[in-house]
Write a protein that holds these residues in place. Sequence first.
Motif, short mmCIF file in Angstrom:
data_model
loop_
_atom_site.label_atom_id
_atom_site.label_comp_id
_atom_site.label_asym_id
_atom_site.label_seq_id
_atom_site.Cartn_x
_atom_site.Cartn_y
_atom_site.Cartn_z
N ALA A 55 36.22 27.23 28.70
CA ALA A 55 37.47 27.04 27.96
C ALA A 55 37.65 28.13 26.91
N TYR A 56 36.54 28.56 26.31
CA TYR A 56 36.60 29.61 25.29
C TYR A 56 36.72 30.99 25.92
N LYS A 57 35.89 31.27 26.89
CA LYS A 57 35.85 32.58 27.55
C LYS A 57 35.85 32.37 29.07
N PRO A 58 37.00 32.23 29.68
CA PRO A 58 37.01 32.04 31.13
C PRO A 58 36.53 33.29 31.87
N LYS A 59 36.01 33.08 33.06
CA LYS A 59 35.56 34.19 33.88
C LYS A 59 36.75 35.08 34.19
N ASP A 60 36.57 36.40 34.06
CA ASP A 60 37.64 37.36 34.31
C ASP A 60 37.89 37.46 35.81
N SER A 61 39.06 37.05 36.25
CA SER A 61 39.35 37.06 37.69
C SER A 61 39.97 38.38 38.14
N TYR A 62 40.22 39.30 37.22
CA TYR A 62 40.84 40.58 37.57
C TYR A 62 39.85 41.73 37.65
N THR A 63 38.57 41.44 37.59
CA THR A 63 37.58 42.51 37.59
C THR A 63 37.28 42.98 39.00
N GLU A 64 36.67 44.13 39.05
CA GLU A 64 36.26 44.72 40.31
C GLU A 64 34.79 45.09 40.19
N GLY A 65 34.18 45.44 41.28
CA GLY A 65 32.83 45.98 41.25
C GLY A 65 31.76 44.95 40.99
N ASN A 66 30.86 45.26 40.06
CA ASN A 66 29.65 44.47 39.83
C ASN A 66 29.73 43.52 38.65
N TYR A 67 30.91 43.07 38.27
CA TYR A 67 31.10 42.17 37.14
C TYR A 67 30.25 40.91 37.34
N THR A 68 29.52 40.53 36.27
CA THR A 68 28.76 39.28 36.30
C THR A 68 29.12 38.43 35.10
N TYR A 69 29.07 37.13 35.30
CA TYR A 69 29.41 36.12 34.28
C TYR A 69 28.27 35.10 34.34
N THR A 70 27.34 35.20 33.37
CA THR A 70 26.12 34.39 33.42
C THR A 70 26.03 33.51 32.18
N ILE A 71 25.91 32.19 32.40
CA ILE A 71 25.75 31.24 31.31
C ILE A 71 24.34 30.68 31.36
N SER A 72 23.66 30.69 30.20
CA SER A 72 22.34 30.07 30.10
C SER A 72 22.32 29.19 28.86
N LYS A 73 21.33 28.28 28.80
CA LYS A 73 21.24 27.34 27.68
C LYS A 73 19.82 27.31 27.14
N ASN A 74 19.74 27.07 25.83
CA ASN A 74 18.46 26.82 25.15
C ASN A 74 18.60 25.55 24.35
N ASP A 75 17.65 24.65 24.50
CA ASP A 75 17.64 23.42 23.73
C ASP A 75 17.11 23.73 22.33
N LEU A 76 17.89 23.41 21.31
CA LEU A 76 17.50 23.67 19.92
C LEU A 76 16.95 22.43 19.23
N GLY A 77 16.95 21.30 19.93
CA GLY A 77 16.52 20.05 19.31
C GLY A 77 17.66 19.43 18.52
N ASN A 78 17.47 18.21 18.03
CA ASN A 78 18.49 17.50 17.24
C ASN A 78 19.84 17.44 17.96
N ASP A 79 19.81 17.24 19.29
CA ASP A 79 21.03 17.17 20.11
C ASP A 79 21.87 18.43 20.03
N SER A 80 21.25 19.59 19.81
CA SER A 80 21.95 20.87 19.75
C SER A 80 21.51 21.76 20.89
N GLN A 81 22.45 22.54 21.40
CA GLN A 81 22.20 23.50 22.47
C GLN A 81 22.75 24.86 22.05
N GLU A 82 22.05 25.91 22.44
CA GLU A 82 22.56 27.27 22.30
C GLU A 82 23.04 27.68 23.68
N ILE A 83 24.32 27.99 23.79
CA ILE A 83 24.91 28.40 25.06
C ILE A 83 25.15 29.90 24.98
N ILE A 84 24.61 30.63 25.94
CA ILE A 84 24.70 32.09 25.93
C ILE A 84 25.47 32.55 27.16
#
Length: 157
Positions: A75-104
């Motif tokens: 919702a914040y940064k949608p995948k760019d649908s107009y790109t060409e070539g080797n464009y990558t869109y990779t989401i990863s997560k880290n659990d920070l504890g206390n019901d918090s997540q770091e989304i990268i």
Amino acid sequence: MKIKILSIVIILMLSGCRDDKKAENQIDDKTQRVEISTKKNTKETFKKIDKNIVKKLNDTISSKNLKTEEEIMNAYKPKDSYTEGNYTYTISKNDLGNDSQEIILVEDDLLDDSLLAKKTIMIVKKENSILKVVSIKENYKCRQNRGHQEWSAELCN
């Protein structure tokens, strides 16, 4: 003699692989940049995203009933649908504890003449079974001869 040399090489390799997970964080309010030092002599700077944008995103989460961290990042940064070539869109997560997540989110090989990659880091916390964005920051890597080649809050030329 060979065993001594091999032992020294192994010790040097192991000592160089140390990853210090306790990062030093510093916030510079004047420039809205955050410095994170994760290893000795390595600093990564970030541009801190305005709280009004975070508030609007939280309103979107409520109105669209977004349930996952991936939906929120999209919702914040949608995948760019107009790109060409080797464009990558990779989401990863880290659990920070206390019901918090770091989304990268790392977008690489962008269709831009100066900007090669962009990294967005979002902290999401679950409050009363509802996900809420706490903060967002981002940084950039430039193309060859267009600025810095490491992750930095500094924009590319």
